[in-house]
Write a protein that holds these residues in place. Structure first.
Motif: not given
Lengths: 189, 161
Positions: A38-40, A67-68, A72, A152-153, B55, B63
């Motif tokens: 995740c880029p964030y 992990p999404i 990803h 979210g991440t 996400s 998911q």
């Protein structure tokens, strides 16, 4: 719904199963649910380092996997890599390397070369990834996140309560300091 | 539309009959609440496609599809975006459930459920769990800017008969 908003709390307490940095009895505890692709999370990674530097021994930091994988495709592989390194006692070095080299995800040999360089058994790591040896643990992290309100991440928890501010060092440090003050006043840890 | 004394819309609560609706999900397909009688439905209203986080809420639900399927629940995303935006967003985020366009008349279904934000012209982030008889069993309006996640949905689904 109206009335006061209460942020969700961690449903799986921090414990021996976790990867943590800092003293186990530190008064401030920061938990991150993150995804290596995740880029964030990549952007938050140096921010967490700054938080750790600023708060020193008063902070314990824990990383859990979220992990999404539908967004990803390399996230699960990356999480398995870090967990396999953890089995050899070197979680944090590989965790850092993954975040510092996100652009090379999808190129496993790049990471194997690093593992060999820091004297890890890279072949064992590859085998354990292929066998998905650590997938149950990763799923356990993920499910604990879902049940705790991870949406979210990255998602952070400060002393067990979800932090809904910006994933940047200054507001995280401020929120941690507030949490520390609050717990001292109410007499809990 | 549900309105409080201040004229602000109020979210429909547990126990209310879920208002009927039919909305487009693609140019030639539409979805009605009654299509799902006999199964629980999760209605997830959200402000807009393309929110600037990866996400995000909808990606997380995609998911979690295996979890929702354990309860035989259908999940439906609803925003005021049009079908073309929904199709592109859905493809980009690899979503595996329908996104409904509350587009014309704008926000009509969001208003029926009491979750339309006049100030922004968007739906609020709001969740409903509707049982197999079409009765709302849980609803939740998220505070501004807070992505609600899925913990409340799963707890509500567990509480159904």
């Amino acid at each position: 719904m109206s009335g006061s908003y209460r942020a969700p709390r961690l449903t799986l307490a921090v414990g021996d199963r976790d990867h943590s940095q800092g003293a186990p009895d530190a008064p401030l505890v920061l938990v991150e649910y993150g995804d290596y692709q995740c880029p964030y999370c990549g952007a938050a990674y140096p921010q967490v380092k700054r938080v750790q530097k600023e708060l020193g021994t008063s902070l314990r930091f824990i990383f859990r996997n979220f992990p999404i994988t539908n967004a990803h495709p390399q996230a699960e592989w990356a999480a398995e890599t870090a967990e396999a390194a953890a089995a050899q006692g070197r979680f944090w070095e590989v965790h850092d390397f993954l975040f510092e080299n996100q652009r090379f995800l999808g190129n496993p040999s790049y990471f194997s070369a690093y593992e060999s360089k820091i004297k890890l058994d890279a072949r064992k790591i590859t085998e354990e990834i292929e066998r998905h040896s650590f997938l149950p643990r990763i799923k356990e992290d993920f499910e604990s996140g879902v049940r705790s309100g991870v949406n979210g991440t990255p998602t952070f928890f400060i002393n067990g309560t979800r932090y809904d501010g910006a994933p940047e060092a200054a507001p995280i440090v401020a929120a941690l300091k507030r949490a520390g003050k609050g717990s001292r006043e109410s007499g809990e840890r | 539309m549900a309105k409080s004394a201040e004229g602000k819309s109020t979210i429909l609560k547990a126990g209310a009959k879920a208002p009927h609706f039919t909305l487009h999900t693609t140019p030639d397909q539409s979805v009605s609440l009654k299509d799902f009688v006999g199964r629980p439905v999760v209605l997830a209203f959200y402000p807009a496609d393309w929110s600037p986080v990866c996400s995000d809420q909808m990606g997380l639900y995609a998911q979690l599809m295996p979890e929702f399927k354990k309860f035989e629940a259908e999940i439906l995303g609803v925003s005021v975006d049009g079908i073309w935006s929904h199709l592109a967003f859905s493809k980009d985020r690899k979503l595996n459930f329908p996104l409904l366009a509350d587009f014309e008349p704008k926000g009509a279904v969001s208003r029926l459920y009491g979750v339309y934000e006049d100030r922004t012209g968007e739906s609020a982030r709001a969740l409903f769990v509707i049982d197999k008889k079409g009765v709302i069993r849980w609803s939740y309006l998220s505070p501004d800017g807070v992505n609600p996640g899925a913990d409340g949905i799963l707890s509500a689904l567990e509480g159904l008969d």
